[in-house]
Design a protein around this motif. Sequence first.
Motif, short mmCIF file in Angstrom:
data_model
loop_
_atom_site.label_atom_id
_atom_site.label_comp_id
_atom_site.label_asym_id
_atom_site.label_seq_id
_atom_site.Cartn_x
_atom_site.Cartn_y
_atom_site.Cartn_z
N THR A 225 146.24 6.30 179.84
CA THR A 225 144.97 5.94 180.47
C THR A 225 144.06 5.30 179.42
O THR A 225 143.96 5.80 178.31
CB THR A 225 144.30 7.20 181.04
N LEU A 230 139.05 3.18 183.28
CA LEU A 230 137.70 3.71 183.50
C LEU A 230 136.84 2.66 184.21
O LEU A 230 136.23 2.92 185.24
CB LEU A 230 137.07 4.10 182.17
N THR A 259 132.64 12.64 175.12
CA THR A 259 133.39 11.39 175.31
C THR A 259 133.19 10.50 174.08
O THR A 259 132.14 10.53 173.44
CB THR A 259 132.92 10.63 176.58
N CYS A 290 129.58 7.97 181.33
CA CYS A 290 131.04 8.01 181.33
C CYS A 290 131.58 7.81 179.91
O CYS A 290 130.82 7.57 178.98
CB CYS A 290 131.60 6.92 182.25
N MET A 292 135.59 7.77 177.30
CA MET A 292 136.96 8.24 177.09
C MET A 292 136.85 9.68 176.55
O MET A 292 136.06 9.94 175.63
CB MET A 292 137.68 7.36 176.07
N PHE A 311 139.71 9.51 180.83
CA PHE A 311 138.28 9.25 180.90
C PHE A 311 137.59 10.23 181.83
O PHE A 311 138.24 10.91 182.63
CB PHE A 311 138.00 7.81 181.33
N PHE A 313 133.55 10.91 183.92
CA PHE A 313 132.25 10.34 184.29
C PHE A 313 131.45 11.39 185.05
O PHE A 313 132.01 12.34 185.60
CB PHE A 313 132.40 9.07 185.13
#
Length: 360
Positions: A225, A230, A259, A290, A292, A311, A313
């Motif tokens: 991913t 994202l 993140t 949001c 990673m 990710f 959010f």
Amino acid sequence: MTMQDPTETETELLAAVNGADTLDALEQVRIGALGRKGRITDLMKSLGGMSPDERRAAGPALNGLKDRISSAIDARREAMETSGLEARLRQEGIDVTLPVRPETNGSVHPVSQVTEELVAIFADMGFELAEGPDVEDDFHNFTALNMPPEHPARQMHDTFYLTPDESGAQRLLRTHTSTVQIRTMMSRPPPHRIIVPGRTYRSDSDMTHTPMFHQVEGLVIDRATHMGHLKGCLIEFARAFFDIDDLPYRFRPSYFPFTEPSAEMDIGCSRADGELRIGAGDDWLEILGCGMVNPRVLENCGVDSSVYQGFAFGVGIDRIAMLKYGIPDLRSFFESDLRWLRHYGFSALDVPTLAGGLAR
Ligand code: PHE
């Protein structure tokens, strides 16, 4: 053996049948006539002591008597049942001339409506619904999310702490739904693709902040991913939610401890003449945070960050409800004013469709 005159017996029994005014009384008459020791049964038994000639004469007469009495009983029972039903119908009848009681339809609160819309959109992208508790501990709300004690980012959350229990453990009201990232990753192995609506709490109150509010958290963890996923996912969501195919957007660099890199997503709008219009103009409006997932968070949850990444959010449900449906004051959401609900509420039949927008 002297036999009672069958004609007399018949007259008496018929009188008793017609005189019975309840089903129970009628049953007593039946037993008295046709039961094991009943009068007709006795008469039938007396046939045994007769000569063949007498029997030939008396037999058919007695059978006839028996038939007539049992039909009389049946007829009487039926009549009583019918009149009982009629009496009940008469009693339970609906008076259609009574004035109608005023009926009002309830309505769906904008927060519930928008939550449904969000969940429907992400469910369509393959996300699974997850939930977690409102009362949390420091580990799930902060430490595991890479905010160890003394971390300055903790100050961004005006946390409500509960009085410690006997063991001294300090509980708190979760300040965000990111707690459920931790709970999910610690409860089962990846991949993960969850959407988490829920209540969140911060000590804050003004036009756009209430001490209790709502967020939707999203988390995707898999082997390959990346940031493109994202962006694709969130652009798709924003366009479906606001029902604008070419909705302008931008991702602005930001910071969250959990993140790395982090971003905030803005959508295009105009604020001409004090009126907010989404999707047009050259102004920007922030709708979510949001990024990673920080490898440290993965490691805190026992996920191998050299194999997995993903990710996350977080969207403020109340906030985007205000934006989408033009509701100016967040505090009005929680005042339970029926006039407000009638104005801003939704019909239970306004089901969100998977493609965004409402099916009516
Ligand atoms: N938890 C963040 C907040 O409440 C939002 C967020 C969630 C940001 C997930 C990034 C990733 O402010």
